[in-house]
Design an enzyme around this catalytic site. Structure first.
Site, short mmCIF file in Angstrom:
data_model
loop_
_atom_site.label_atom_id
_atom_site.label_comp_id
_atom_site.label_asym_id
_atom_site.label_seq_id
_atom_site.Cartn_x
_atom_site.Cartn_y
_atom_site.Cartn_z
N GLY A 145 -7.88 -2.49 10.77
CA GLY A 145 -8.51 -1.25 10.31
C GLY A 145 -10.01 -1.37 10.53
N CYS A 174 0.49 0.49 5.58
CA CYS A 174 0.08 1.24 6.76
C CYS A 174 1.00 2.43 7.04
CB CYS A 174 0.00 0.34 7.99
SG CYS A 174 -1.18 -1.01 7.79
#
Length: 219
Positions: A145, A174
């Site tokens: 990320g 996620c």
């Protein structure tokens, strides 16, 4: 292996997430202003759930740990003891200004490091993160990320070496609830932080060179 113009920092113990976030923001601003070196920061957090810019409320199943909003891309993820977290404060302004290239190179770097500790890993088109096989099933072993601000990167990756995988149960990691999460320990690989950090260091040059070859675009 690491050039002098990069600070390679390894923090012992558990670094509170919000402290790390403040440090990242300050360092990124200093790098953008030309007042500090780039930084690769390897650390470990106490248990925490973090929410990216596309996190969906229904993916937060059981907020048993603190939940912190971040500016990175992605959805919910978990950080905790036994997980190697890496934050990259890198100046893409002099490394090609290509965010897609940066993420692709980061995936390759992690896949190479996992390969050095005998874990075959791969990317999957359309799915975020780093994947491996647990038996005959595809399972996620690493998350990515990132955020880019003034062409300087923030946040980075996490790789599951030996965390308590039950702690992922408070979220849909996620947003991919149909796939399991795994770790080096669950796969029978005894990789400690020092061993994995060395594997990352060995792959640093190839990672950096892949960024320098990125297609240059205008800001």
């Amino acid at each position: 292996m690491i050039p002098d113009d990069i600070e390679w920092r390894v923090s012992a113990g558990l670094t509170p997430y919000q402290e790390a976030l403040a440090e990242m923001e300050a360092r990124a601003a200093a790098v953008a202003a030309g007042e500090a070196r780039e930084l690769v920061w390897l650390l470990e957090h106490p248990p925490v759930y973090t929410a990216g810019t596309s996190a969906a409320a229904e993916d937060l199943l059981d907020p048993r740990f603190p939940v912190i909003q971040t500016g990175r891309g992605g959805k919910y993820t978990y950080h905790g003891p036994g997980q190697r977290v890496g934050y990259l404060i890198l100046d893409l302004g002099r490394r090609g200004r290509d965010v897609r290239c940066f993420v692709h190179a980061l995936e390759d770097w992690l896949i190479g490091a996992l390969g050095r500790i005998d874990i075959p890993a791969f990317r999957v088109e359309g799915r975020v993160g780093i994947w491996t096989r647990e038996g005959g099933t595809e399972a996620k072993i690493g998350a990515i990320g990132v955020r880019v601000k003034r062409w300087v990167t923030l946040h980075g990756f996490s790789v599951n070496l030996a965390p308590d995988l039950a702690d992922f149960g408070g979220i849909v990691p996620c947003g991919l609830g149909e796939f399991p999460v795994t770790s080096a320990a669950l796969l029978g690989k005894s990789a400690d932080f020092a061993t994995f950090d060395e594997a990352l260091a060995l792959g640093w040059r190839a990672f950096a060179e892949s960024l320098s070859c990125a297609r240059k675009i205008e800001a």
